[in-house]
Each structure stands twice: as structure tokens, then as C-alpha cells.
Design a protein around this motif. Structure first.
Motif, PDB file in Angstrom:
ATOM      1  N   ARG A 117       0.844  -1.204   0.000  1.00 45.26           N
ATOM      2  CA  ARG A 117       0.000   0.000   0.000  1.00 45.26           C
ATOM      3  C   ARG A 117       0.878   1.252   0.000  1.00 45.26           C
ATOM      4  O   ARG A 117       0.601   2.226  -0.718  1.00 45.26           O
ATOM      5  CB  ARG A 117      -0.933  -0.008   1.214  1.00 45.26           C
ATOM      6  CG  ARG A 117      -1.858   1.205   1.271  1.00 45.26           C
ATOM      7  CD  ARG A 117      -2.794   1.166   2.460  1.00 45.26           C
ATOM      8  NE  ARG A 117      -3.892   0.219   2.269  1.00 45.26           N
ATOM      9  CZ  ARG A 117      -4.000  -0.933   2.901  1.00 45.26           C
ATOM     10  NH1 ARG A 117      -3.077  -1.304   3.785  1.00 45.26           N
ATOM     11  NH2 ARG A 117      -5.032  -1.731   2.669  1.00 45.26           N
ATOM     12  N   ARG A 121       1.107   4.205  -2.902  1.00 48.44           N
ATOM     13  CA  ARG A 121       0.861   5.619  -2.624  1.00 48.44           C
ATOM     14  C   ARG A 121       2.072   6.489  -2.949  1.00 48.44           C
ATOM     15  O   ARG A 121       1.920   7.659  -3.306  1.00 48.44           O
ATOM     16  CB  ARG A 121       0.433   5.788  -1.165  1.00 48.44           C
ATOM     17  CG  ARG A 121      -0.916   5.115  -0.909  1.00 48.44           C
ATOM     18  CD  ARG A 121      -1.492   5.372   0.448  1.00 48.44           C
ATOM     19  NE  ARG A 121      -2.841   4.799   0.541  1.00 48.44           N
ATOM     20  CZ  ARG A 121      -3.671   5.000   1.539  1.00 48.44           C
ATOM     21  NH1 ARG A 121      -3.295   5.750   2.576  1.00 48.44           N
ATOM     22  NH2 ARG A 121      -4.880   4.458   1.538  1.00 48.44           N
ATOM     23  N   HIS A 128      -2.862   6.907 -10.562  1.00 52.34           N
ATOM     24  CA  HIS A 128      -3.874   5.882 -10.287  1.00 52.34           C
ATOM     25  C   HIS A 128      -4.527   6.145  -8.938  1.00 52.34           C
ATOM     26  O   HIS A 128      -3.933   6.771  -8.057  1.00 52.34           O
ATOM     27  CB  HIS A 128      -3.243   4.488 -10.270  1.00 52.34           C
ATOM     28  CG  HIS A 128      -2.629   4.094 -11.582  1.00 52.34           C
ATOM     29  ND1 HIS A 128      -3.370   3.598 -12.628  1.00 52.34           N
ATOM     30  CD2 HIS A 128      -1.339   4.125 -12.020  1.00 52.34           C
ATOM     31  CE1 HIS A 128      -2.568   3.329 -13.649  1.00 52.34           C
ATOM     32  NE2 HIS A 128      -1.331   3.643 -13.306  1.00 52.34           N
ATOM     33  N   ARG A 129      -5.735   5.620  -8.763  1.00 55.39           N
ATOM     34  CA  ARG A 129      -6.485   5.831  -7.525  1.00 55.39           C
ATOM     35  C   ARG A 129      -7.007   4.494  -7.005  1.00 55.39           C
ATOM     36  O   ARG A 129      -7.603   3.720  -7.749  1.00 55.39           O
ATOM     37  CB  ARG A 129      -7.661   6.784  -7.762  1.00 55.39           C
ATOM     38  CG  ARG A 129      -8.433   7.177  -6.504  1.00 55.39           C
ATOM     39  CD  ARG A 129      -9.484   8.231  -6.859  1.00 55.39           C
ATOM     40  NE  ARG A 129     -10.280   8.641  -5.721  1.00 55.39           N
ATOM     41  CZ  ARG A 129      -9.923   9.590  -4.855  1.00 55.39           C
ATOM     42  NH1 ARG A 129      -8.771  10.214  -5.024  1.00 55.39           N
ATOM     43  NH2 ARG A 129     -10.696   9.919  -3.851  1.00 55.39           N
ATOM     44  N   LEU A 130      -6.749   4.232  -5.716  1.00 50.61           N
ATOM     45  CA  LEU A 130      -7.284   3.051  -5.039  1.00 50.61           C
ATOM     46  C   LEU A 130      -7.581   3.428  -3.599  1.00 50.61           C
ATOM     47  O   LEU A 130      -6.844   4.209  -2.994  1.00 50.61           O
ATOM     48  CB  LEU A 130      -6.274   1.898  -5.059  1.00 50.61           C
ATOM     49  CG  LEU A 130      -6.316   0.894  -6.214  1.00 50.61           C
ATOM     50  CD1 LEU A 130      -5.268  -0.175  -6.002  1.00 50.61           C
ATOM     51  CD2 LEU A 130      -7.681   0.259  -6.371  1.00 50.61           C
ATOM     52  N   GLU A 131      -8.627   2.877  -3.037  1.00 49.80           N
ATOM     53  CA  GLU A 131      -9.003   3.136  -1.647  1.00 49.80           C
ATOM     54  C   GLU A 131      -9.119   4.639  -1.366  1.00 49.80           C
ATOM     55  O   GLU A 131      -8.649   5.145  -0.356  1.00 49.80           O
ATOM     56  CB  GLU A 131      -7.997   2.496  -0.689  1.00 49.80           C
ATOM     57  CG  GLU A 131      -7.976   0.989  -0.722  1.00 49.80           C
ATOM     58  CD  GLU A 131      -7.063   0.384   0.320  1.00 49.80           C
ATOM     59  OE1 GLU A 131      -7.508  -0.529   1.043  1.00 49.80           O
ATOM     60  OE2 GLU A 131      -5.894   0.823   0.429  1.00 49.80           O
ATOM     61  N   ASP A 140      -8.155   2.381 -14.117  1.00 50.92           N
ATOM     62  CA  ASP A 140      -8.465   1.875 -12.782  1.00 50.92           C
ATOM     63  C   ASP A 140      -7.674   0.585 -12.543  1.00 50.92           C
ATOM     64  O   ASP A 140      -7.691  -0.332 -13.367  1.00 50.92           O
ATOM     65  CB  ASP A 140      -9.970   1.610 -12.708  1.00 50.92           C
ATOM     66  CG  ASP A 140     -10.409   1.101 -11.343  1.00 50.92           C
ATOM     67  OD1 ASP A 140      -9.585   1.123 -10.410  1.00 50.92           O
ATOM     68  OD2 ASP A 140     -11.569   0.685 -11.226  1.00 50.92           O
ATOM     69  N   LEU A 141      -6.972   0.523 -11.416  1.00 49.14           N
ATOM     70  CA  LEU A 141      -6.162  -0.661 -11.122  1.00 49.14           C
ATOM     71  C   LEU A 141      -6.966  -1.776 -10.472  1.00 49.14           C
ATOM     72  O   LEU A 141      -6.454  -2.892 -10.332  1.00 49.14           O
ATOM     73  CB  LEU A 141      -4.992  -0.288 -10.205  1.00 49.14           C
ATOM     74  CG  LEU A 141      -3.883   0.546 -10.842  1.00 49.14           C
ATOM     75  CD1 LEU A 141      -2.759   0.766  -9.850  1.00 49.14           C
ATOM     76  CD2 LEU A 141      -3.339  -0.121 -12.095  1.00 49.14           C
ATOM     77  N   SER A 142      -8.211  -1.502 -10.072  1.00 48.19           N
ATOM     78  CA  SER A 142      -9.001  -2.541  -9.408  1.00 48.19           C
ATOM     79  C   SER A 142      -9.101  -3.818 -10.239  1.00 48.19           C
ATOM     80  O   SER A 142      -8.994  -4.919  -9.699  1.00 48.19           O
ATOM     81  CB  SER A 142     -10.409  -2.018  -9.089  1.00 48.19           C
ATOM     82  OG  SER A 142     -10.338  -0.935  -8.193  1.00 48.19           O
ATOM     83  N   TYR A 239      -0.542  -6.171  -2.456  1.00 50.66           N
ATOM     84  CA  TYR A 239      -1.561  -5.158  -2.146  1.00 50.66           C
ATOM     85  C   TYR A 239      -2.704  -5.211  -3.156  1.00 50.66           C
ATOM     86  O   TYR A 239      -3.891  -5.207  -2.784  1.00 50.66           O
ATOM     87  CB  TYR A 239      -0.912  -3.778  -2.132  1.00 50.66           C
ATOM     88  CG  TYR A 239      -1.888  -2.627  -2.073  1.00 50.66           C
ATOM     89  CD1 TYR A 239      -2.841  -2.538  -1.056  1.00 50.66           C
ATOM     90  CD2 TYR A 239      -1.854  -1.617  -3.027  1.00 50.66           C
ATOM     91  CE1 TYR A 239      -3.736  -1.478  -1.000  1.00 50.66           C
ATOM     92  CE2 TYR A 239      -2.736  -0.557  -2.976  1.00 50.66           C
ATOM     93  CZ  TYR A 239      -3.681  -0.489  -1.966  1.00 50.66           C
ATOM     94  OH  TYR A 239      -4.564   0.564  -1.917  1.00 50.66           O
ATOM     95  N   LEU A 240      -2.377  -5.279  -4.443  1.00 53.84           N
ATOM     96  CA  LEU A 240      -3.431  -5.310  -5.454  1.00 53.84           C
ATOM     97  C   LEU A 240      -4.246  -6.597  -5.375  1.00 53.84           C
ATOM     98  O   LEU A 240      -5.472  -6.577  -5.493  1.00 53.84           O
ATOM     99  CB  LEU A 240      -2.821  -5.152  -6.846  1.00 53.84           C
ATOM    100  CG  LEU A 240      -2.257  -3.772  -7.148  1.00 53.84           C
ATOM    101  CD1 LEU A 240      -1.583  -3.751  -8.500  1.00 53.84           C
ATOM    102  CD2 LEU A 240      -3.355  -2.712  -7.108  1.00 53.84           C
ATOM    103  N   ARG A 243      -7.053  -6.844  -2.905  1.00 53.74           N
ATOM    104  CA  ARG A 243      -8.317  -6.215  -3.276  1.00 53.74           C
ATOM    105  C   ARG A 243      -9.249  -7.218  -3.970  1.00 53.74           C
ATOM    106  O   ARG A 243     -10.372  -6.891  -4.296  1.00 53.74           O
ATOM    107  CB  ARG A 243      -8.072  -5.038  -4.227  1.00 53.74           C
ATOM    108  CG  ARG A 243      -7.023  -4.055  -3.758  1.00 53.74           C
ATOM    109  CD  ARG A 243      -7.498  -3.224  -2.609  1.00 53.74           C
ATOM    110  NE  ARG A 243      -8.634  -2.418  -3.001  1.00 53.74           N
ATOM    111  CZ  ARG A 243      -9.477  -1.859  -2.147  1.00 53.74           C
ATOM    112  NH1 ARG A 243      -9.338  -2.058  -0.856  1.00 53.74           N
ATOM    113  NH2 ARG A 243     -10.485  -1.121  -2.569  1.00 53.74           N
TER     114      ARG A 243
END
Length: 675
Positions: A117, A121, A128-131, A140-142, A239-240, A243
Motif C-alpha cells: 500500500r 501511494r 492511479h487511484r485506489l481506496e 483503474d487498477l481494481s 496489495y493489489l 483487493r
């Protein structure tokens, strides 16, 4: 300082660059990025930046990867050559494939999610944006949580292997000599909007553009190996993957590692796949994965191959004519195969189809099958995937389909629906097939168990499905019949299943159908004094259940939704209590949903006031509720115009809804927000 740099950027003097470069040691990191972006806009300034880099007055490490890539690909051959000399020590000769192979060693490592994580960051959140952290500029990396690990490996270290046209970099030469670089976010007949790697939007008139050139390269820069060790990449991957949702637990489906034979042949049956998504499921009678209705549905096999080789990829599948043509992808450690699904003549007509050939490395891997487009009808029924040596015919080991008549009477339907041995899609289809029997099915489903026992809660998910489907149909006769079954009788307590039917099923379903539940049910019961009295009493009982800590949170959620339909002065304190920051997420969801159901202006105020602290799912429910009426949309626009809420919070689909609102005044206000 930022304003001063912006002012200097509008000048054309050559000494502007030397002025800024002389003050480099005193600039903050954020300001350095802004200065580099400015110096890259004019060739004369870019030459001075390169001279400073060559003389080490500006450390090469201060140039971010995106700016470095712009320099290495500069349109001016002389500047491009100087940049290659400056960065040659930082970027030794070698193909991106060599870097990919170097970092492949990280895939078997066990990474640390928290460290990953932090890596995200620090290294990835610029684009990119997560959480709820980072900038939603790049893809989107989701979805990478669902892809094989190899996909992330290639995306990070060889981003130009496959470039999504939506995210490729463009170079724009303006009439005043400036050169801008970034992604085309929007374009119209007269305007272009450029989005650079730091998220800054630049609106340009086409008349001011001398040349627009697509680089054919990803906005994602090469060279991340400078910043990521093998361990750091393993942490980022962990980390990915964290999710990733848990696979479904389904009768007949037992996910497990599949090992290839000595020849390299690999047979992946549906029964061994991990299944993820909405309706998609394993159908034991047919041995296939079916009901692929959503683009997010996907399946995953884990496998191990003893040797590498060129392998043909085959599907054993069926597809009715009306559902043919949906796009799909097969993703693996060897890359990706894409196609569209051909018809086979019917869901019971299976055929074997060679999709393509891939070079599969030896060792552990994953294979994912997923839709690539919104699904029309259903994607296919998939019995197996086989990978065989090129030119060979696979031998699929499948069982012939079994069929048995489905029940037609209410008691048999109820028993069939409650049996976990039966396939979920068939149970769901039975619920939709017999709306005229829903009250009689509910009567059978809620009989024969003692309230408060595990059996009640085993049945509750299906009790809910029967009644929420009825709520969404919003048929007056059906709703009234179900209320007759579910409302507590005089002097009787309200059972958990009754709260589920009333709050989670009927109220929820009517709200999802677009009605205001209180007005709908009040009108429905206007001519039935007995049923109306039972309804009013159930609303009174819901307050005690909502506060009862011995009741499961899911049922308390249903009780809160019921309590929301009491007179506003009575319901407001309860709703405020559970809406508060720090409340249990499921109870808070009940308060949000209850407020969405109530068209009172103060309910709108409470929803708007809570947006700043609601967790993502509850905030999403609140935002959807704020689009439910013109009054609420107007209040939401007030908040946006006042700057108390950012446009990015809404998301693309809600912004589109506002821009296309049927009310012209509201539509124009929404369009002005982005000017």
C-alpha cells in the motif's frame, strides 16, 4: 511561488529558464515538478534544462519518469540525442522484455500488503487511484486484482507492449511555440482538453493547435525498475491482489490447483475454477459455468506446467443464437487472447473451438476468463478450457447434461428454492417465473421453524430474494398479498424474517423501482383499515428492533429502513444516530437507505452533510439517492457550486446523469460546473 511560475510560463524570454534553474536547490519537490513541466513547453528552455542535467546542476533523479520519457522521445532530434546521453547511465541498453524477465522472479515471493500500500501511494498514486487515494488519470487498477499476476508485471515494466488508445500520450504543438504533452481527456469540434500526468487539465482551442500527434505509447512511462526492487514489486502485487474478492462457494465446484501432464497438455474443467461475480455460477446438472450476465463476472484457474511450449487454447462451450457476439478474453502468464463468442445453436449444444495459440512458460500460473464488453443476454456456458500442443485435438472429459422437470406448485417451488443442492440460477429463475405465487411461496418458506433459530437465518437470504423481486416489480396486488402474509398480527412480536421481508424486501424493492415507499404503501392500504393498522404497528415495533443489539446487524438494517417511514419527527433521531461518523457500516447503511427513501428536505441535508465521512459504499448509496428527485439534484448542485463537494466524488456515471438530466435548468447548471 506556483503563481509566479505560471506567470513566467507565459513569457518567451530565454533567461526565464536560467532564472528558475539557478534557484533549483531552494525549490520544493512539488514546485520542481511544475518547473520541469514548464521548461518542457519550449525547446529553448528544454535545452537549458538538459544542459543543467548534464552539468549535474539538476540531479537526474529529480526528473520524474513521465518527463524523462518526454525528453527521450522529443520531436527535436538534437534534444532527443542529448537526453539519451544524459540518461544513458540511468537507462542501460536492453529490451523491456529483459526487465520483465528480471522482475518475473518477484511473482513467487510472498509480499506484504501494508508495505505494498505504501509503495502504491508513493509510486503509483500520481496517476492511479485506489481506496480513495490518488488521482484517477490512468486506468483503474481494481481490475488487476482479478487478472493474472503476469498482467501487472507487463503493465508496470513494459507498458507499451499493448497500449490502450484511451490512455496513450499525445504531443501538441501550439501556434505560440509551446509543446504540451498528455492524454486527450475530451474533444469537441472546437476544443481539446489535455490531461497531463499530474492531473492538470488544459483546455485548448483547436485554432491554436498547429500540430497534434499521437505518440503510440502509453501515458505510463517506462523505467519503473529504477524505483522498484523485486521485494517492493512483490509487495505492490500483494496489495493489489488483496483487493480481490473471495471466490464463490458453490455445490459441485471445488477450486484446486490443476497440474499439466508431461506433454504440456492442461485441461481446466469448470468444477476446478474459482468463480467471481454476480449471477455467474456453477451448474452441477450440466457441469458448466453459466449465467455470465455482468462484465465483472470472471473465473480463474490456478495451474502448474512442467515445461514451456506453444499451446493451442480450446474452449468447450455453448451459446444460444440470441446471445452470440459478446466479447471475451482469456488472460494468462503468456498474455491475452480476445475474441467474440460464436453461437452453437442453443444452450444445450456444446462445441469445441480453438481460440488461438500462446507461448506458455513453465511453472505456476493463472488463467482468467472474463467478458470484455457489457454482456448482452449471457456470455456462454463454459464446461472447460484446454491447452494442448499446437496442432493436437483436445480430449474433453465432460458429462452429458442432465435435465429434470422443475416444480410448479408453491410448496415444491419453496422447497426447491431453499435447497442448497439446487443451482442458484435455476432458483432465481423460479422466483421471477411465478410472481402470482410469491405470497404462497413465502408462506411455505416461513413455516416449520422456530423464530430465532439458525434455520430462520438459513432461509432468510431466499426469503429476501423472493420479496425484493416483488418489491421491484411494484405490482399493487402482489405487494398487498405479501403484506398480508408478512405483517405481524395484533399482540404478536415482529420476527426477524418479517423485518427482512418488510424493510429489506418490499420497502427496498419499491425504492429501487423508483417510488417513494411511504407514499406507495400508504396509497396501497388506503382502503384496508385492518391491514393499515398492522402496517402502522410494524413501523412502531421496528424502532425497538433497530436498537436491539441481540439482533443481527443485517436485520437491524431492515428495521432501520422500516423506522424511516415513521413521521419525520419520530424517525429523524434514530436515523441521525446511525448515520453518525463511526457507526457500524451496515447500520449506517440502513440510515443512509432510510434517508434516501424519505423525501423530506431535512433528509436531503443529512445526506449531504454525511458525504465527507461516509465509507465508499455508503457514500455511493447516498449520492445515488441525491439523484432521485429534482429537488435533491438542485441541492446537490448547490453543494457542488459552493465548492463543498468535488466533482471527482460523483464519478463518471453520475456526472453523465447530471449532464443529461431531463430538466433543462438542472442540466445547464451541471454543464457549467465543468467550465
Amino acid at each position: 511561488q506556483r503563481a509566479a511560475v505560471d506567470g513566467l510560463a507565459r513569457l518567451t524570454r530565454a533567461d526565464v529558464a536560467s532564472l528558475l534553474l539557478d534557484t533549483w536547490p531552494a525549490l520544493t519537490p512539488a514546485l520542481r515538478g511544475q518547473v520541469i513541466e514548464m521548461l518542457l513547453s519550449r525547446s529553448a528552455w528544454t535545452r537549458q534544462l538538459l544542459d543543467a542535467l548534464a552539468e549535474r546542476a539538476v540531479p537526474a533523479a529529480d526528473v520524474d519518469l513521465v518527463s524523462r520519457q518526454r525528453l527521450l522521445e522529443h520531436r527535436d532530434e538534437q534534444l532527443r540525442s542529448i537526453a539519451q546521453q544524459v540518461f544513458s547511465a540511468e537507462n542501460p541498453a536492453g529490451t523491456r522484455q529483459a526487465v520483465v524477465e528480471q522482475y518475473r522472479a518477484a511473482l513467487p515471493l510472498t509480499g506484504d500488503v501494508e508495505r505494498g500500500r505504501a509503495v502504491f501511494r508513493q509510486r503509483c498514486a500520481t496517476c492511479h487511484r485506489l481506496e480513495e487515494f490518488g488521482n484517477p488519470i490512468a486506468p483503474d487498477l481494481s481490475p488487476y486484482a482479478t487478472k493474472p499476476a503476469e498482467a501487472l508485471l507487463i503493465a508496470v515494466f513494459d507498458p507499451n507492449q499493448t497500449v490502450d488508445p484511451r490512455y496513450q500520450s499525445y504531443s501538441i504543438l501550439l501556434n505560440d511555440g509551446r509543446v504540451l504533452s498528455g492524454m486527450l481527456a475530451e474533444e469537441t469540434a472546437n476544443n481539446l482538453t489535455l490531461l497531463n500526468a499530474e492531473g492538470k487539465r488544459q483546455d485548448l482551442l483547436r485554432i491554436d493547435v498547429e500540430e497534434l500527434r499521437a505518440s503510440g505509447r502509453s501515458l505510463m512511462p517506462e523505467g519503473f525498475e529504477r524505483d522498484l526492487t523485486l521485494v517492493a514489486f512483490a509487495d505492490l502485487l500483494a496489495y493489489l491482489v488483496s483487493r480481490r474478492e473471495k471466490p464463490k462457494t458453490l455445490p459441485g465446484n471445488a477450486p484446486q490447483l490443476v497440474r499439466g501432464d508431461a506433454t504440456g497438455t492442461l485441461r481446466l474443467p469448470a468444477s476446478h475454477a474459482e468463480i467471481y461475480g454476480g449471477d455467474v455460477t456453477f451448474e452441477p446438472p450440466f457441469g458448466n459455468i453459466g449465467y455470465w450476465h455482468a462484465q465483472s463476472d470472471h473465473v480463474r484457474w490456478r495451474f502448474e506446467l512442467p515445461s514451456a511450449g506453444e499451446l493451442d487454447v480450446w474452449l468447450d462451450y455453448s451459446c444460444a443464437d440470441a446471445s452470440a457476439g459478446n466479447g471475451f478474453a482469456i488472460e494468462s502468464s503468456a498474455g491475452e487472447l480476445k475474441g467474440t463468442v460464436p453461437a452453437t445453436g442453443g444452450w444445450d449444444q456444446f462445441r469445441q473451438w480453438k481460440v488461438g495459440t500462446i507461448a506458455m512458460p513453465a511453472g505456476a500460473g493463472e488463467l482468467v476468463v472474463r467478458p470484455t464488453t457489457p454482456v448482452s443476454g449471457a456470455l456462454f456456458d463454459l464446461r472447460a478450457v484446454a491447452l494442448v500442443r499446437a496442432g493436437e485435438q483436445p480430449a474433453f472429459d465432460v458429462q452429458p447434461p442432465k435435465s429434470e422437470p422443475l416444480p410448479e406448485d408453491p410448496a415444491s417451488i419453496a422447497r426447491y428454492i431453499l435447497s442448497d443442492a439446487n443451482p442458484m440460477p435455476t432458483r432465481l429463475a423460479l422466483i421471477e417465473k411465478h410472481p402470482e405465487l410469491s405470497d404462497r411461496i413465502l408462506t411455505v418458506m416461513t413455516a416449520g421453524f422456530s423464530p430465532g433459530t439458525p434455520e430462520e437465518y438459513r432461509r432468510i437470504p431466499w426469503i429476501w430474494r423472493v420479496t425484493v423481486a416483488a418489491g421491484k416489480r411494484n405490482d399493487s396486488d402482489e405487494l398487498k398479498r405479501l403484506l398480508t402474509v408478512a405483517l405481524p398480527r395484533p399482540f404478536e412480536p415482529m420476527r426477524d424474517w418479517q423485518a427482512v421481508v418488510l424493510g429489506g424486501g418490499l420497502i427496498n424493492g419499491v425504492s429501487l423501482a423508483g417510488d417513494w415507499p411511504h407514499a406507495r404503501i400508504t396509497a396501497l392500504l388506503a382502503d384496508d383499515a385492518v391491514l393499515r393498522e398492522r402496517w402502522n404497528r410494524s413501523i412502531e415495533l421496528s424502532f425497538a428492533m433497530a436498537d436491539d443489539e441481540s439482533v443481527k446487524h443485517g436485520t437491524r438494517y431492515d428495521a432501520i429502513r422500516m423506522a424511516a417511514l415513521a413521521p419525520w419527527k419520530q424517525s429523524r433521531p434514530l436515523l441521525e444516530k446511525y448515520l453518525a461518523e463511526g457507526s457500524h457500516a451496515e447500520l449506517q447503511m440502513g440510515a443512509v437507505s432510510g434517508l434516501v427513501d424519505v423525501p423530506h428536505p431535512e433528509a436531503t441535508d443529512l445526506l449531504l452533510g454525511a458525504l465527507s465521512y461516509l465509507p465508499e459504499r455508503n457514500r455511493s448509496l447516498a449520492l445515488d439517492g441525491l439523484l432521485k428527485s429534482e429537488d435533491r439534484v438542485a441541492r446537490l448542485l448547490d453543494t457542488l457550486e459552493a465548492g463543498r463537494l468535488g466533482l471527482d466524488v460523483l464519478g463518471v456515471e453520475r456526472l453523465k446523469t447530471l449532464r443529461e438530466h431531463k430538466n433543462e435548468a438542472l442540466r445547464n447548471r451541471a454543464l457549467r460546473l465543468e467550465e
